[in-house]
Scaffold this active site. Structure first.
Site, mmCIF file in Angstrom:
data_model
loop_
_atom_site.group_PDB
_atom_site.id
_atom_site.type_symbol
_atom_site.label_atom_id
_atom_site.label_comp_id
_atom_site.label_asym_id
_atom_site.label_seq_id
_atom_site.Cartn_x
_atom_site.Cartn_y
_atom_site.Cartn_z
ATOM 1 N N HIS A 1 0.863 -1.194 0.000
ATOM 2 C CA HIS A 1 0.000 0.000 0.000
ATOM 3 C C HIS A 1 0.893 1.236 0.000
ATOM 4 C CE1 HIS A 1 -2.698 -2.772 2.660
ATOM 5 N NE2 HIS A 1 -2.796 -3.093 1.376
ATOM 6 N N GLN A 2 0.844 2.013 -1.060
ATOM 7 C CA GLN A 2 1.637 3.238 -1.135
ATOM 8 C C GLN A 2 0.686 4.430 -1.235
ATOM 9 O OE1 GLN A 2 2.288 0.853 -3.999
ATOM 10 N NE2 GLN A 2 3.258 -0.402 -2.430
#
Length: 744
Positions: free
Chosen positions: A676-677
């Site tokens: 998850h960025q």
């Protein structure tokens, strides 16, 4: 009966493979010596004392070597293909040194001494036993920074290639020994054959300079050749760069509002019938950097989708709404009204409805059974995780694309809505820069965005694409939107900063096959169906604990390497080794200003929260009945559980730490991962607080919007798919309303 697969995702490699790397045969030979040391051939009695008598498959695996064809050449190929020049150069320098006696003496010390003139062996002539001691020194000595880094990269690539490479029958020789197989036995009649985006799809891999204009015209897109500038000019109302959670939703909302939309996607288009569930080719075709994307210091491994549907095509299905406290923080502390409005809550409901989110799970996987049983035995709360699939969806390979067509990513939902309303998707197209001109309208924004310049990933199209649009939306994710904006000349200091990764540390527990209460194997069944929240006394959530998808190659890469024997013992236990992941809402952050280069560090509170989550995960594994537990710390930290007391467990837990990278500076480091960025072009109330305004529009360029995870004000703390889609839904609605006022 095994159905035919899309050529790009097939594992078979008939005939002799040709390599494009420039490694010399001498370098390949030395690389093979290192790979052989990492995964050596061992005596057949090496696993004596383990639970079961070795089978013929296990005996074959024991004798197998990391130096066998094609491992060294494929390691070199990946080093060359990924175009990380510093890593490739470092490895080649180390190999050059190991090819000389003096260099070997410098890197290996007295272990290279021999009794005959010239009394020093180069690396490949040192005995396997001594070579292993050399690598053990490299792996733990933080004062040999470059050598340690080179060792880690070779180890990662060697193990990844060894356990992911398959033959013409799509089988790896080691899989039977470790209890793994790929399920290719679905009834072909039950697998969706349709390509739901076909009528809006222009796949540049099938086009040429002479056919592209005609193909676009057939889709209702005006395109002309500009011979003077040697480019194609393409016109539309809205161009969206990226087709994932943000881009897919934005494209649907705007197309359904009557606007002509073009979606640019760097990756290719695959459907259920194309997916193979093969780890190697799936990583290569569906993930950014082929799934091998380390941070600049090598301390964090990053996963990001790169295909039509983006991350939603390969994620683990978790569909969790934005926590109320996060919405409150963003609305009150960050002063972004959207997240405090009923409009946002309605958007989350609309998103969940469109992607078919269900709340329960009919049958849980082995790893989720472990999490649930451990929590229940400890009296801890464990919740079901909503998923964008049916309640009976029992698929452990959705991370390679859902072969059953059950998971509802943007490629089977929002993008279908978009093409049904005239949108066109151009695959194999990489945006190079936005078209920015001086804004003479008197707006505070100095520039105006008129579209985007892109190039195709195929050699058959030599001309540049210039897509001209009233509105341009960057939705290529938190790793790629900032470099694209910076390369276009935008200067806001928030662009590329404030990158949050939801860092993950893992704990593992081994459950022998004799434990019949917990059924299944580690890679089977729904990936995430249960979650436990690690809370403080004041009810603040420090971490959440879920379960991951780990194929054999991924498992081997993340395992600590202590010796050749140890890694083979770990792999033989692969199918019954359960992993629990600790995910935190990180306060620390990183930056990404250049494509492919991510810098990231935790802060002190993040390290404390990871440690708390890891300790809780280990307690859960012990309580679930694991006979051995451990972490991924580089020293192989682990605990035998048989007959152990609670006090002894707590003593062990006191030694647990989540010491992040850089791996070059820490003796016993823990590799972190991230799927998850977020936050690298965050929204803000002014240009000092954010890269874009509260409507997602660039502070510097009118008509340029961001609709992806990069605009989130901070980390979410849970799987962010619903948050990204809901935010994009709201922003796209506003863009659709305002676009009528913008002249073409």
């Amino acid at each position: 009966m095994r159905r035919e697969r899309h050529p790009l995702l097939r594992g078979g490699r008939g005939g002799e493979r040709k390599y494009s790397h420039t490694f010399t045969r001498g370098e390949i030979q030395l690389l093979g010596s290192v790979c052989e040391t990492i995964l050596p051939p061992l005596p057949l009695n090496s696993l004596e004392g383990e639970e079961d008598q070795p089978t013929k498959a296990v005996e074959s695996f024991i004798k197998a070597s990391g130096s066998q064809t094609p491992v060294p050449d494929q390691v070199a190929e990946i080093l060359a293909k990924r175009d990380v020049k510093e890593i490739a150069l470092l490895v080649r320098v180390v190999l050059w040194l190991l090819g000389t006696r003096l260099g070997t003496l410098l890197l290996c010390g007295s272990l290279c001494f021999c009794e005959k003139w010239p009394f020093i062996h180069n690396f490949s002539r040192i005995s396997l036993e001594k070579r292993e001691k050399v690598l053990q020194k490299w792996s733990t000595n933080r004062f040999l920074t470059p050598i340690r880094c080179a060792f880690v990269f070779i180890k990662v690539l060697c193990l990844f290639v060894f356990f992911s490479t398959v033959d013409e029958n799509a089988v790896n020789p080691a899989w039977e020994a470790i209890g793994y197989h790929v399920d290719n036995d679905e009834d072909p009649s039950e697998v969706p054959k349709k390509r739901p985006l076909e009528k809006g799809m222009v796949e540049t891999m099938h086009e040429t300079d002479s056919t592209l204009v005609h193909s676009l015209a057939q889709k209702g897109i005006k395109a002309t050749l500009d011979p003077r500038d040697n480019l194609f000019k393409i016109e539309c109302d809205v161009v969206v760069v990226g087709s994932g959670c943000g881009g897919g939703v934005a494209a649907a909302v705007l197309a359904c509002s009557g606007h002509k939309v073009i979606v640019l996607e760097k990756g290719n288009y695959f459907t259920a019938a194309d997916y193979s569930s093969l780890e190697g080719p799936s990583w290569e075709q569906l993930y950014e950097a082929g799934g091998i994307f380390p941070s600049a210091d090598g301390g964090t491994y990053i996963l990001a989708g790169s295909t039509v549907g983006g991350g939603s095509a390969v994620n683990w299905s978790a569909s969790i709404k934005t926590p109320a406290e996060v919405c409150r923080d963003w609305a009150e502390d960050c002063k972004i009204p959207l997240f405090g409005n009923p409009e946002y809550r309605s958007a989350m409901d609309a998103v969940c409805l469109r992607i078919g989110v269900t709340e329960n799970c009919v049958e849980e996987s082995f790893q989720n059974q472990v999490l649930r049983k451990g929590c229940e035995n400890l009296g801890l709360k464990v919740d079901y995780v909503p998923r964008n699939s049916s309640e009976d969806h029992y698929c452990g390979s959705c991370c390679y694309g859902c072969t059953k067509g059950n998971k509802k990513g943007t490629d089977s939902t929002w993008l279908v809505d978009a093409v049904d309303h005239g949108a066109v998707i151009l695959t194999g197209c990489k945006a190079e820069r936005f078209i920015l001109k001086e804004n003479k309208s008197g707006s505070k924004r100095a520039k105006k965005c008129l579209g985007v310049v892109a190039k195709t990933m195929t050699k058959n199209i030599t001309k540049i694409l210039q897509i001209e649009a009233k509105v341009t939306i960057s939705a290529c994710g938190a790793l790629l939107t900032p470099p694209l904006m910076i390369s276009s000349g935008l200067k806001n200091h928030n662009i590329g900063r404030n990158l949050h990764l939801h860092p993950v540390a893992m704990a593992w527990g081994y459950f022998p096959g004799s434990n019949t209460e917990l059924k299944g194997k580690s890679y089977e069944g729904g990936i995430i169906t249960s979650v436990h929240k690690v809370v403080e006394a004041d009810s603040n959530v420090r971490a959440i604990i879920e379960t991951p998808a780990l194929g054999p190659a991924s498992f081997s890469v993340l395992c600590p390497w202590e010796s050749g024997l140890d890694i083979k013992k770990r792999m033989v236990k692969y199918a019954r080794t359960a992993h629990l992941i600790t995910i935190i809402k990180d306060s620390g952050s990183g930056n990404v200003r250049v494509e492919g280069r991510v810098n990231y560090r935790l802060d002190a509170s993040d390290r404390g929260n990871l440690r708390a989550g890891l300790k809780q995960a280990l307690r859960i594994l012990v309580a679930a009945g694991a006979v051995e537990v451990g972490t991924h710390r580089s020293d192989g930290q682990r605990l035998k559980c048989k007959g152990i007391s609670e006090k002894e467990v707590e003593v062990f837990l006191d030694t647990v730490s989540a010491v992040e990278g850089p791996l070059s500076l820490v003796e016993n480091w823990t590799p972190l991962t991230s799927a998850h960025q977020m936050g690298s072009c965050r929204m803000g109330i002014d240009d000092k607080e954010g890269a874009v305004d509260v409507n997602g529009e660039s502070w510097e360029a009118k008509g340029l919007f961001v609709c992806d995870a990069s605009l989130l004000p901070s980390a979410v703390g849970v799987n962010p798919m619903i948050t990204i889609q809901s935010t994009a839904y709201c922003l796209a609605k506003k863009i659709a309303e305002s676009i009528q006022k913008v002249p073409f």
